[in-house]
Motif scaffolding. Sequence first.
Motif, PDB file in Angstrom:
ATOM      1  N   LYS A 179       0.825  -1.216   0.000  1.00  0.00           N
ATOM      2  CA  LYS A 179       0.000   0.000   0.000  1.00  0.00           C
ATOM      3  C   LYS A 179       0.856   1.262   0.000  1.00  0.00           C
ATOM      4  O   LYS A 179       0.507   2.262  -0.634  1.00  0.00           O
ATOM      5  CB  LYS A 179      -0.941  -0.013   1.208  1.00  0.00           C
ATOM      6  CG  LYS A 179      -2.051  -1.049   1.104  1.00  0.00           C
ATOM      7  CD  LYS A 179      -2.903  -1.091   2.368  1.00  0.00           C
ATOM      8  CE  LYS A 179      -4.007  -2.136   2.235  1.00  0.00           C
ATOM      9  NZ  LYS A 179      -4.790  -2.288   3.494  1.00  0.00           N
ATOM     10  N   TRP A 182       2.067   1.812  -3.515  1.00  0.00           N
ATOM     11  CA  TRP A 182       0.950   2.238  -4.365  1.00  0.00           C
ATOM     12  C   TRP A 182       0.590   3.707  -4.118  1.00  0.00           C
ATOM     13  O   TRP A 182       0.381   4.473  -5.063  1.00  0.00           O
ATOM     14  CB  TRP A 182      -0.287   1.380  -4.086  1.00  0.00           C
ATOM     15  CG  TRP A 182      -0.468   0.218  -5.017  1.00  0.00           C
ATOM     16  CD1 TRP A 182      -0.307  -1.094  -4.735  1.00  0.00           C
ATOM     17  CD2 TRP A 182      -0.848   0.268  -6.399  1.00  0.00           C
ATOM     18  NE1 TRP A 182      -0.553  -1.865  -5.840  1.00  0.00           N
ATOM     19  CE2 TRP A 182      -0.899  -1.059  -6.871  1.00  0.00           C
ATOM     20  CE3 TRP A 182      -1.163   1.300  -7.280  1.00  0.00           C
ATOM     21  CZ2 TRP A 182      -1.242  -1.384  -8.185  1.00  0.00           C
ATOM     22  CZ3 TRP A 182      -1.507   0.976  -8.587  1.00  0.00           C
ATOM     23  CH2 TRP A 182      -1.536  -0.341  -9.027  1.00  0.00           C
ATOM     24  N   GLN A 183       0.512   4.078  -2.861  1.00  0.00           N
ATOM     25  CA  GLN A 183       0.027   5.408  -2.514  1.00  0.00           C
ATOM     26  C   GLN A 183       1.064   6.505  -2.727  1.00  0.00           C
ATOM     27  O   GLN A 183       0.733   7.615  -3.132  1.00  0.00           O
ATOM     28  CB  GLN A 183      -0.429   5.431  -1.047  1.00  0.00           C
ATOM     29  CG  GLN A 183      -1.698   4.638  -0.798  1.00  0.00           C
ATOM     30  CD  GLN A 183      -2.883   5.173  -1.596  1.00  0.00           C
ATOM     31  OE1 GLN A 183      -3.125   6.379  -1.652  1.00  0.00           O
ATOM     32  NE2 GLN A 183      -3.635   4.275  -2.224  1.00  0.00           N
ATOM     33  N   HIS A 184       2.328   6.202  -2.472  1.00  0.00           N
ATOM     34  CA  HIS A 184       3.343   7.252  -2.479  1.00  0.00           C
ATOM     35  C   HIS A 184       4.472   7.041  -3.486  1.00  0.00           C
ATOM     36  O   HIS A 184       5.327   7.914  -3.629  1.00  0.00           O
ATOM     37  CB  HIS A 184       3.938   7.396  -1.068  1.00  0.00           C
ATOM     38  CG  HIS A 184       2.908   7.628  -0.010  1.00  0.00           C
ATOM     39  ND1 HIS A 184       2.160   8.787   0.057  1.00  0.00           N
ATOM     40  CD2 HIS A 184       2.468   6.839   1.000  1.00  0.00           C
ATOM     41  CE1 HIS A 184       1.317   8.711   1.075  1.00  0.00           C
ATOM     42  NE2 HIS A 184       1.490   7.541   1.671  1.00  0.00           N
ATOM     43  N   LYS A 213      -0.325   5.575  -8.454  1.00  0.00           N
ATOM     44  CA  LYS A 213      -1.773   5.522  -8.233  1.00  0.00           C
ATOM     45  C   LYS A 213      -2.569   6.275  -9.292  1.00  0.00           C
ATOM     46  O   LYS A 213      -3.778   6.066  -9.419  1.00  0.00           O
ATOM     47  CB  LYS A 213      -2.122   6.070  -6.849  1.00  0.00           C
ATOM     48  CG  LYS A 213      -1.785   7.543  -6.642  1.00  0.00           C
ATOM     49  CD  LYS A 213      -2.124   7.979  -5.230  1.00  0.00           C
ATOM     50  CE  LYS A 213      -1.773   9.451  -4.999  1.00  0.00           C
ATOM     51  NZ  LYS A 213      -2.057   9.879  -3.610  1.00  0.00           N
TER      52      LYS A 213
END
Length: 719
Positions: A179, A182-184, A213
């Motif tokens: 995660k 994916w997010q950063h 993302k």
Amino acid sequence: MEELILQRVQARLSYKPWQVEAVQQLLEEDNTIPFIARYRKERTGSLDEVAIKEIADTYQEEEQLEKRKQTIQQQLEKQKQWTKELAQQLKEAKTLQEVEDIYRPYKQKRKTKAMIAKEHGLEPFALWLLAHPQEEIETQWEKYLSDEVSTKEEVEQGAIEIIAERVSQQRKERDWVRKEIWQHGSIASTKKKEAEDEKAVFQMYYEYQEPIKSVPSHRVLAMNRGKKEKVLQIQFLYDKEKIENFFVKKAKATEDTTVSALIRQGIHEGLTRFLYPSLEREIQQELTQKAEKQAIDIFGLNLYHLLLQAPLQGKVILGLDPAYRTGCKLAVIDSTGKVLEIAVIYPTASPKQDIPKAKEKIRQLVEKYQVEMIAIGNGTASRESEQFISECIQEFHLPIYYTIVNEAGASVYSASEAARKEFPELAVEERSAISIARRLQDPLAELVKIEPKAVGVGQYQHDVSQKELEQALRFVVETAVNKVGVDVNTASTALLEYVSGLTATTAKNIVAYREEHGPFTERKELKNVSRLGPKSYEQAIGFLRIFDGKNPLDQTEIHPDSYSAAQELLQEENISLQELGTKEVSEQLAHLSAKEIAQTYNLGLETTKDILTALQKPGRDIREASEKPILRQDVLSMSDLQKGMKLQGTIRNVVDFGAFVDIGVKQDGLVHLSKMSKKFIHHPSEVVAVGDIVTVWVDDVDQQKQRIALSLLPIENEK
């Protein structure tokens, strides 16, 4: 298990539980998606083909997930690793990714350094380190010396390997890192040294970076293609220091001690050698899968609109397949698609060029067969051929128009077995001219003869999973064919194959029966066709039309199961079958209450509405509501274009970043997503579709690169 799968499908989708259950039951009863969408509306709540397929696909995904869980359980039981805790974890897992993460520590794999270290008895030492003992390390390592492990360094290295493997297999921590990336994180591409990219196709991606993302699907596919062609290298950028600190803090290894240093080394090795490469592969795969799905969905949407373009039926059409050296092939077809004459002319640059003779041939054909329309393929020499036809129209004052037809895939069809069987005496190029003419006359009937992915309305269609692409496009073609319906007395085998309930064999048998016994005069005659059993008949018959037959209802979309109700209704209203379609009768039927009729004849309300619509417009073609192609008599060149000029054009292709528009010049213009609407839109398909006739303004013209930028929004200096 079936009940459990249904519950999961219901939880994932926004449809009502009873709709999901009804669809699955209907599918298990061997009903086709088109049949369910058209004739079982009461049972599904009027779900359309897309919704029904979504339920079917989701059920299949959940079924596969459950089978994978069972397989993993069997494997763990064999390994004597099965526990109540694992059983609960698998039960709660909702995705295949979660399931694989649970199974990862127990998965049989090639022997690793960590496994060897465990075989040498070093796992207790690694666990001792992770427990942060108060004793010094020197009090412990000597206990683990053996014939295989003879030094302190080997003991410590074995423990590091075990810790590294544990780091890569911790499910919750692995999910956190996934995660975090994916997010950063960002995806970046650079040009490889010594890489060749002569036409600078991938120039935009030589030094490119974008958040993971938010990277659009077409850029993912473009970078993938650049990597495949060995022009680009792709990497993921993310905060590795932050991730490593997360693991160090969680392991309580921040102190400046020998034990903490060994743990930190194990964490570093686990992240860099195992976890990062594994997660990067997963993320690359997920990005690619999402991008491919998007590309396939857009291709399908474009194909659907292309197939449902308005036909120009009842016209005598001259098809022109442009070329230079081999000449332009001509084919005249009558109002039914029958070939009247084949010819070749040389109006474009070639050793045989003879413009006067070519013009005379066009004049002769137009006058001899009363040609009403000329269809020009958009391939090589298309615009030169367009200029030539325009001159013919002006010079001879011909009362006709021409239009440019997308000929993508025409050559594929012309060289196919189906084309050879249909026109064994003709050359490939001559068959192509026929296909171009027929595409204008009836796009659907002609385009189904071509492999769907060859029709040229997609993006990166050669870079996606070909199996998934073919499955998706077949569904699109089936949906379009069954929405329109098929004239069983004129349809080709290729068209009949897409009818609900029919197979390649039954389609061939229908054509063979027709050729032997003559045209079908009523629907029930199809029961005599070999291998067309009761179930196939039920599924197909509502989509097969018979015009000018014994029963006028046979030209409607009313299923024979509802004929008795329809006839009782007409009798009650004093309407004969022969009067159907007249203005008076249509107006009379329009004023009836569908709700009252449904109650009177014990019919479903949706079925009743469909029956009334069909009785008002028997033999209707839903494509009649689509926009007709732009018809021209003169030609426009790129040099005529000026910024702000207002034009009409046809949408030829819709992609993630915009739409390509044929405005009557050699090169299609591009309307970028940002030039489509004053409101924010996520995708061009929210505004336009293939085949739409649109008003555009010229935004920019690059003569050197042969590029035209257009806008759907008015711009300054309108001409």
